[in-house]
Design a protein around this motif. Structure first.
Motif, PDB file in Angstrom:
ATOM      1  N   TYR A  34      24.917   5.926 -11.157  1.00  0.00           N
ATOM      2  CA  TYR A  34      25.799   5.467 -12.408  1.00  0.00           C
ATOM      3  C   TYR A  34      25.974   5.960 -13.258  1.00  0.00           C
ATOM      4  O   TYR A  34      27.520   6.531 -13.366  1.00  0.00           O
ATOM      5  N   LYS A  50      32.144   9.049 -25.664  1.00  0.00           N
ATOM      6  CA  LYS A  50      31.103   8.496 -26.787  1.00  0.00           C
ATOM      7  C   LYS A  50      30.454   8.603 -27.834  1.00  0.00           C
ATOM      8  O   LYS A  50      30.409   8.714 -28.960  1.00  0.00           O
ATOM      9  N   ALA A  69      24.407  -4.398 -23.955  1.00  0.00           N
ATOM     10  CA  ALA A  69      24.619  -3.517 -21.941  1.00  0.00           C
ATOM     11  C   ALA A  69      24.620  -2.560 -22.507  1.00  0.00           C
ATOM     12  O   ALA A  69      25.400  -1.846 -21.466  1.00  0.00           O
ATOM     13  N   GLY A  70      23.601  -1.790 -22.603  1.00  0.00           N
ATOM     14  CA  GLY A  70      23.457  -0.469 -23.003  1.00  0.00           C
ATOM     15  C   GLY A  70      22.853   0.348 -21.440  1.00  0.00           C
ATOM     16  O   GLY A  70      22.864   1.472 -21.121  1.00  0.00           O
ATOM     17  N   ASP A  91      19.135  -4.664 -21.625  1.00  0.00           N
ATOM     18  CA  ASP A  91      20.723  -4.721 -20.474  1.00  0.00           C
ATOM     19  C   ASP A  91      20.515  -5.998 -19.998  1.00  0.00           C
ATOM     20  O   ASP A  91      19.137  -6.973 -19.637  1.00  0.00           O
ATOM     21  N   ILE A  92      21.166  -6.845 -19.143  1.00  0.00           N
ATOM     22  CA  ILE A  92      20.612  -7.927 -18.531  1.00  0.00           C
ATOM     23  C   ILE A  92      19.908  -7.188 -17.059  1.00  0.00           C
ATOM     24  O   ILE A  92      19.273  -8.118 -16.303  1.00  0.00           O
ATOM     25  N   ASN A  93      20.371  -6.285 -16.502  1.00  0.00           N
ATOM     26  CA  ASN A  93      20.003  -5.979 -16.025  1.00  0.00           C
ATOM     27  C   ASN A  93      18.688  -4.601 -16.104  1.00  0.00           C
ATOM     28  O   ASN A  93      18.904  -3.845 -16.188  1.00  0.00           O
ATOM     29  N   MET A  96      19.219  -1.103 -14.094  1.00  0.00           N
ATOM     30  CA  MET A  96      20.114  -0.145 -15.129  1.00  0.00           C
ATOM     31  C   MET A  96      18.972   0.512 -15.709  1.00  0.00           C
ATOM     32  O   MET A  96      18.823   1.293 -16.369  1.00  0.00           O
ATOM     33  N   ALA A 117      17.995  -8.575 -21.821  1.00  0.00           N
ATOM     34  CA  ALA A 117      18.462  -9.743 -22.402  1.00  0.00           C
ATOM     35  C   ALA A 117      20.260  -9.631 -21.853  1.00  0.00           C
ATOM     36  O   ALA A 117      21.154  -8.809 -21.900  1.00  0.00           O
ATOM     37  N   ASN A 118      20.505 -11.256 -22.085  1.00  0.00           N
ATOM     38  CA  ASN A 118      22.011 -11.538 -21.640  1.00  0.00           C
ATOM     39  C   ASN A 118      22.469 -11.693 -23.260  1.00  0.00           C
ATOM     40  O   ASN A 118      22.124 -12.214 -24.105  1.00  0.00           O
ATOM     41  N   ALA A 119      23.925 -11.136 -22.709  1.00  0.00           N
ATOM     42  CA  ALA A 119      24.468 -10.704 -24.237  1.00  0.00           C
ATOM     43  C   ALA A 119      25.261 -12.150 -25.052  1.00  0.00           C
ATOM     44  O   ALA A 119      25.520 -11.764 -25.823  1.00  0.00           O
ATOM     45  N   THR A 135      29.474  -0.837 -24.596  1.00  0.00           N
ATOM     46  CA  THR A 135      30.395   0.119 -24.189  1.00  0.00           C
ATOM     47  C   THR A 135      30.205  -0.182 -23.227  1.00  0.00           C
ATOM     48  O   THR A 135      28.995  -0.061 -22.161  1.00  0.00           O
ATOM     49  N   PHE A 136      32.283  -0.623 -22.928  1.00  0.00           N
ATOM     50  CA  PHE A 136      31.388  -0.275 -21.521  1.00  0.00           C
ATOM     51  C   PHE A 136      31.280  -1.171 -20.382  1.00  0.00           C
ATOM     52  O   PHE A 136      30.860  -1.563 -19.185  1.00  0.00           O
ATOM     53  N   ASN A 140      32.233  -7.322 -18.257  1.00  0.00           N
ATOM     54  CA  ASN A 140      31.278  -7.567 -17.529  1.00  0.00           C
ATOM     55  C   ASN A 140      30.616  -8.963 -18.113  1.00  0.00           C
ATOM     56  O   ASN A 140      30.061  -9.286 -16.638  1.00  0.00           O
TER      57      ASN A 140
HETATM   58  C1  LIG Z   1      29.706   0.114 -17.003  1.00  0.00           C
HETATM   59  S1  LIG Z   1      27.778  -0.404 -17.438  1.00  0.00           S
HETATM   60  C2  LIG Z   1      27.837   0.271 -18.824  1.00  0.00           C
HETATM   61  C3  LIG Z   1      26.740   0.941 -19.368  1.00  0.00           C
HETATM   62  C4  LIG Z   1      26.626   1.835 -20.982  1.00  0.00           C
HETATM   63  N1  LIG Z   1      26.638   0.623 -22.164  1.00  0.00           N
HETATM   64  C5  LIG Z   1      27.344   2.731 -20.896  1.00  0.00           C
HETATM   65  O1  LIG Z   1      28.325   3.064 -22.236  1.00  0.00           O
HETATM   66  O2  LIG Z   1      27.717   3.512 -19.782  1.00  0.00           O
HETATM   67  C6  LIG Z   1      27.939  -1.943 -17.935  1.00  0.00           C
HETATM   68  C7  LIG Z   1      26.676  -2.840 -18.534  1.00  0.00           C
HETATM   69  O3  LIG Z   1      26.933  -4.325 -18.495  1.00  0.00           O
HETATM   70  C8  LIG Z   1      25.768  -4.801 -18.192  1.00  0.00           C
HETATM   71  N2  LIG Z   1      25.765  -6.312 -17.972  1.00  0.00           N
HETATM   72  C9  LIG Z   1      26.960  -7.210 -17.838  1.00  0.00           C
HETATM   73  N3  LIG Z   1      26.593  -8.659 -17.697  1.00  0.00           N
HETATM   74  C10 LIG Z   1      26.107  -8.600 -19.571  1.00  0.00           C
HETATM   75  C11 LIG Z   1      25.254  -9.806 -19.544  1.00  0.00           C
HETATM   76  N4  LIG Z   1      25.362 -10.837 -19.982  1.00  0.00           N
HETATM   77  N5  LIG Z   1      24.058  -8.752 -20.657  1.00  0.00           N
HETATM   78  C12 LIG Z   1      23.948  -7.999 -20.725  1.00  0.00           C
HETATM   79  N6  LIG Z   1      24.182  -6.463 -19.972  1.00  0.00           N
HETATM   80  C13 LIG Z   1      25.164  -6.940 -19.182  1.00  0.00           C
HETATM   81  C14 LIG Z   1      25.467  -4.435 -16.664  1.00  0.00           C
HETATM   82  O4  LIG Z   1      24.365  -4.823 -16.464  1.00  0.00           O
HETATM   83  C15 LIG Z   1      25.522  -2.764 -17.160  1.00  0.00           C
HETATM   84  O5  LIG Z   1      24.855  -2.313 -17.191  1.00  0.00           O
END
Ligand SMILES: C[S@@+](CC[C@H](N)C(=O)[O-])C[C@H]1O[C@@H](n2cnc3c(N)ncnc32)[C@H](O)[C@@H]1O
Length: 246
Positions: A34, A50, A69-70, A91-93, A96, A117-119, A135-136, A140
């Motif tokens: 990533y 950033k 979603a960090g 982050d949900i994943n 990551m 955590a789920n947003a 951020t970004f 998703n």
């Molecule tokens: C493009 S990455 C961004 C990571 C970081 N914030 C950055 O700017 O580099 C998107 C992230 O959103 C997370 N994500 C997607 N759906 C989510 C949700 N419902 N809750 C929390 N995180 C989520 C993904 O797992 C992923 O790590």
């Protein structure tokens, strides 16, 4: 209609549960590559975007941050480095979060916690954080309006929310080059570096499906945010959205 994007994974019509699963699969697949992909795809520009966000946050020792979603923790790391007090990286994943964990090896738990955590359903009490960032990530999230309401709920009164995200349409003069880059070079890079062409095809498609800045502004206000502003970056490729909880 609320949460309209929950039926789309890029350009593909899906159920909300399928979308959540497919997004999970994307980031599970690319987690290890990533960070390098971010540098390559954006020619390092994501670092400047950033950095600007951190300048706007103006971290201080008495400030707490929730980074939603960090991912691998870019914002959390920069916030702490700039003198921010405490950060909660979520982050949900887990893949990551794990991909970024080593960068925080020396950080004491009093300053940093990392939690899945789920947003859309944050496991935190009301009015807990001074600052919330995504951020970004919002692109998703399956249910954007639900997540925005959650960000507002966990902010302290007087706290500020920041969303940095790709915008669906940059300046018209950039459109042809940007579309060609997004739909040809990005998937090619994804295939070569992350061994996942489909994940980066999804990136290009999901950007086109994300609400335009004025639409997201209206949805942030609907979720309760005040003094909502947008800052357009790099010819409208990225927008920084901010709002306050009063
Ligand atoms: C493009 S990455 C961004 C990571 C970081 N914030 C950055 O700017 O580099 C998107 C992230 O959103 C997370 N994500 C997607 N759906 C989510 C949700 N419902 N809750 C929390 N995180 C989520 C993904 O797992 C992923 O790590």
């Amino acid at each position: 209609m609320k949460n309209a994007e929950s039926g789309w994974f890029g350009f593909e019509a899906v159920t909300p549960d399928d979308k959540t699963q497919k997004v999970r699969d994307v980031f599970q697949s690319v987690a290890g590559k990533y960070d390098i992909m971010n540098d390559l795809m954006s020619f390092g520009l994501h670092r400047a975007w950033k950095k600007l966000l951190i300048e706007k946050i103006a971290p201080s020792a008495d400030m707490s941050l929730l980074d939603v979603a960090g991912g691998t923790g870019d914002i959390t790391a920069a916030f702490l480095k700039a003198g921010g007090g405490q950060a909660m990286l979520t982050d949900i994943n887990p893949a990551m979060l794990d991909a970024g964990r080593t960068r925080f090896a020396d950080m004491p738990p009093a300053r940093l916690q990392i939690q899945e955590a789920n947003a859309e359903q944050l496991p935190f009490e009301d009015c807990k954080f001074d600052t919330v960032t995504i951020t970004f990530g919002l692109r998703n999230v399956t249910r954007i309006d639900t997540a925005l309401t959650e960000f507002h709920r966990v902010l302290k009164p007087g706290g500020r929310f920041f969303c940095m995200e790709f915008s669906p349409a940059p300046l018209p003069i950039l459109k042809t080059v940007y579309d060609r880059y997004s739909f040809s070079i990005l998937p090619w890079l994804g295939e070569k570096i992350a061994k996942d062409r489909a994940a980066y095809q999804y990136l290009a498609e999901s950007i086109r499906q994300f609400p335009a800045p004025d639409v997201l502004t209206a949805r942030m206000k609907q979720a309760g945010f005040d003094k909502v502003t947008t800052t357009s970056l790099t010819g409208g490729i990225v927008t920084l959205h901010t709002g306050w909880r009063f």
